[in-house]
Design a protein around this motif. Structure first.
Motif, short mmCIF file in Angstrom:
data_model
loop_
_atom_site.label_atom_id
_atom_site.label_comp_id
_atom_site.label_asym_id
_atom_site.label_seq_id
_atom_site.Cartn_x
_atom_site.Cartn_y
_atom_site.Cartn_z
N HIS A 189 -1.04 7.54 -8.00
CA HIS A 189 -1.53 6.94 -6.65
C HIS A 189 -2.97 7.78 -6.90
N PHE A 235 0.90 -1.10 0.03
CA PHE A 235 -0.07 0.19 -0.09
C PHE A 235 0.67 1.26 -0.09
N HIS A 256 -6.96 1.47 -3.00
CA HIS A 256 -5.52 0.93 -2.88
C HIS A 256 -5.37 -0.12 -2.08
N ARG A 279 2.53 1.84 -3.36
CA ARG A 279 1.12 2.31 -4.25
C ARG A 279 1.25 4.07 -4.18
N LEU A 280 1.25 4.56 -2.80
CA LEU A 280 1.18 5.68 -2.43
C LEU A 280 2.40 6.55 -3.00
N GLU A 318 -6.79 -2.98 -3.37
CA GLU A 318 -5.83 -3.83 -4.32
C GLU A 318 -4.65 -4.57 -3.73
N CYS A 319 -4.44 -4.21 -2.45
CA CYS A 319 -3.10 -4.85 -1.82
C CYS A 319 -3.59 -6.03 -0.93
#
Length: 376
Positions: free
Chosen positions: A332, A323, A340, A326-327, A343-344
Motif C-alpha cells: 500500500h 480503498f 489509492h 488496498r491499505l 485507483e478505486c
C-alpha cells in the motif's frame, strides 16, 4: 454623504467595470444559452451597486447631486429574479422563459420608476437631515423590501440547487461536474451581504446617529465590488456543463423492509465482486443498469428499496471498501492515499475525503494511522 476617497473609488471602479466586462463576455459566450443571459444580468445588477455609490459622490463633489435621481442605477429588484431563472436554466434542460415569467420583473420596473420620482429624491436626501421626512421612511421600506426580495429568491434558488444535487445522486456516482457547487457560496454571500448592510446602516442611523458611516460605508462597497468581480470571473471560466433533466424516482417500497429482493441483492453483490464496475469514475445509473439487464428507473427503485441508499452512496461505499482493502495490502505504500483513492474510482480529492469521513467518521489519514497502530 461621505468623504470622497479617490483610492477606494478607483478600486470600486476597477473591479466594478471588470465585472461588467466579464458579464458581457458571458452574454456573448458560445454556445449562446438562456442561462448566460440571466447570469450576465445578475452580474450587471451586482456590479452597478458599488459603481452607483461612486457616481453619486462624484456628482456631490461637482455640486450636481440634484440630477442623480435621473441616473440612479441601483436595481435591487432585478437580482432575485435573475438568480432564480439562472438556477432554473442550469438545473432543468426543458426550462423555457415564457411571457408569464415577466411578472417577476414588474417590481424592477416599479423600482426604476420610483427612483425618478420626487418621493425618492426627498426621501434619499432626507436620510442625512436631523429630522427625517416621511418620504425617507418610504425609501427605507422600499430598500428593505428589495432585500427581502433578494432573500426569498436566494432561498428558493438554493433549494432548487440542493434538490438538483439530491436527484443527481440517484443517477450518477460522480456529480462534481454537474452539481454547480460553485454557485452556492455566491448565493449565501450576497444574501448575507444585503442583510449585513441594512442591519448595519439601520443601527448606525438609529443608535449612533450616523457617526460610524465613514468607517464602514466605502469599505463595504469595496468588498462587494471585489466579490462581484470574483463571481463574474468564476462564472466566465466555468466550462459549459451538461444540463441533465432529472425526474424524481418514486420508491413505493421505501418503508417496507419485508419487500427485500434477495435475488437482486445477490446479483448486485456478484457483479460488484466479479466485474467491479465501481472502479470506473464515470459510472452512472444507466451503465450499471446495462450490467444487470434492467431499466435505470427500476434499478434505482431496487437500490433504494433493498440497500437503503441512493445510487451515489451505494457506489461510493464499494469504492471506500476497495480503498480500505488496498491499505491493508503489503504494497500500500507504493501509492499515496489519494493515489489509492483514484485507483478505486474516485477522481476528486474533496469528494473522496467527504465520502470517506461520512462512512467512517474518520479522515483517510486518521484511518491509516489507526490501522497502523492496530497492526503493531
Amino acid at each position: 454623504m461621505i468623504e470622497s476617497n479617490s483610492i477606494l473609488f478607483t478600486i470600486i471602479c476597477v473591479f466594478g467595470l471588470q465585472s461588467i466586462m466579464f458579464g458581457g463576455l458571458i452574454l456573448f459566450k458560445k454556445p449562446r444559452r438562456l442561462a448566460n443571459i440571466f447570469l450576465a444580468l445578475l452580474i450587471f445588477f451586482y456590479a452597478i451597486i458599488p459603481l452607483n455609490i461612486v457616481f453619486v459622490n462624484v456628482l456631490k463633489d461637482y455640486d450636481l447631486l440634484y440630477i442623480f435621481r435621473y441616473f440612479q442605477m441601483e436595481m435591487l429588484y432585478g437580482i432575485g429574479p435573475c438568480l432564480y431563472f439562472y438556477t432554473k436554466c442550469i438545473t432543468n434542460s426543458k426550462f423555457k422563459f415564457q411571457r408569464k415569467h415577466f411578472i417577476h420583473f414588474i417590481p424592477l420596473v416599479l423600482e426604476f420608476i420610483f427612483y425618478r420620482t420626487t418621493i425618492y429624491r426627498i426621501g434619499s436626501n432626507g436620510l442625512y437631515l436631523e429630522e427625517m421626512p416621511i418620504y425617507s421612511y418610504v425609501y427605507l421600506i422600499q430598500q428593505w423590501l428589495g432585500v427581502i426580495s433578494i432573500l426569498i429568491y436566494s432561498f428558493i434558488s438554493l433549494k432548487i440547487l440542493l434538490k438538483y444535487k439530491y436527484l443527481l445522486k440517484e443517477y450518477y456516482s460522480k456529480i462534481e461536474h454537474l452539481s454547480h457547487k460553485w454557485l452556492k457560496l455566491p448565493i449565501l454571500f450576497f444574501a448575507g451581504y444585503f442583510i449585513y448592510w441594512n442591519i448595519l446602516t439601520g443601527i448606525d442611523w438609529f443608535v449612533f446617529d450616523r457617526s460610524l458611516r465613514e468607517y464602514y460605508f466605502l469599505p463595504s462597497f469595496v468588498i462587494l465590488s471585489i466579490i462581484t468581480c470574483w463571481l463574474s470571473f468564476k462564472a466566465y471560466i466555468q466550462k459549459e456543463r451538461e444540463v441533465v433533466h432529472l425526474k424524481p424516482i418514486k420508491n413505493k417500497f421505501e418503508d417496507n423492509q419485508d419487500n427485500r429482493d434477495e435475488e437482486f441483492l445477490t446479483s448486485l453483490k456478484t457483479l460488484m465482486k466479479t466485474q467491479k464496475p465501481y472502479l470506473n469514475p464515470e459510472l452512472n445509473l444507466s451503465m450499471l443498469a446495462e450490467f444487470l439487464d434492467m431499466k435505470p428507473k427500476e434499478l434505482s427503485q431496487k437500490i433504494n428499496q433493498n440497500c437503503n441508499q441512493n445510487f451515489y452512496d451505494l457506489i461510493n461505499s464499494y469504492r471506500i471498501e476497495a480503498f480500505k482493502n488496498r491499505l491493508e495490502s503489503p504494497e500500500h505504500e507504493k501509492l499515496s492515499l489519494l493515489g489509492h483513492a483514484y485507483e478505486c474510482g474516485f477522481n476528486s480529492k474533496s469528494t473522496f475525503n467527504h465520502v470517506f469521513k461520512k462512512f467512517n467518521q474518520l479522515t483517510p489519514s486518521q484511518y491509516l494511522k489507526r490501522l497502523k497502530n492496530t497492526s503493531e
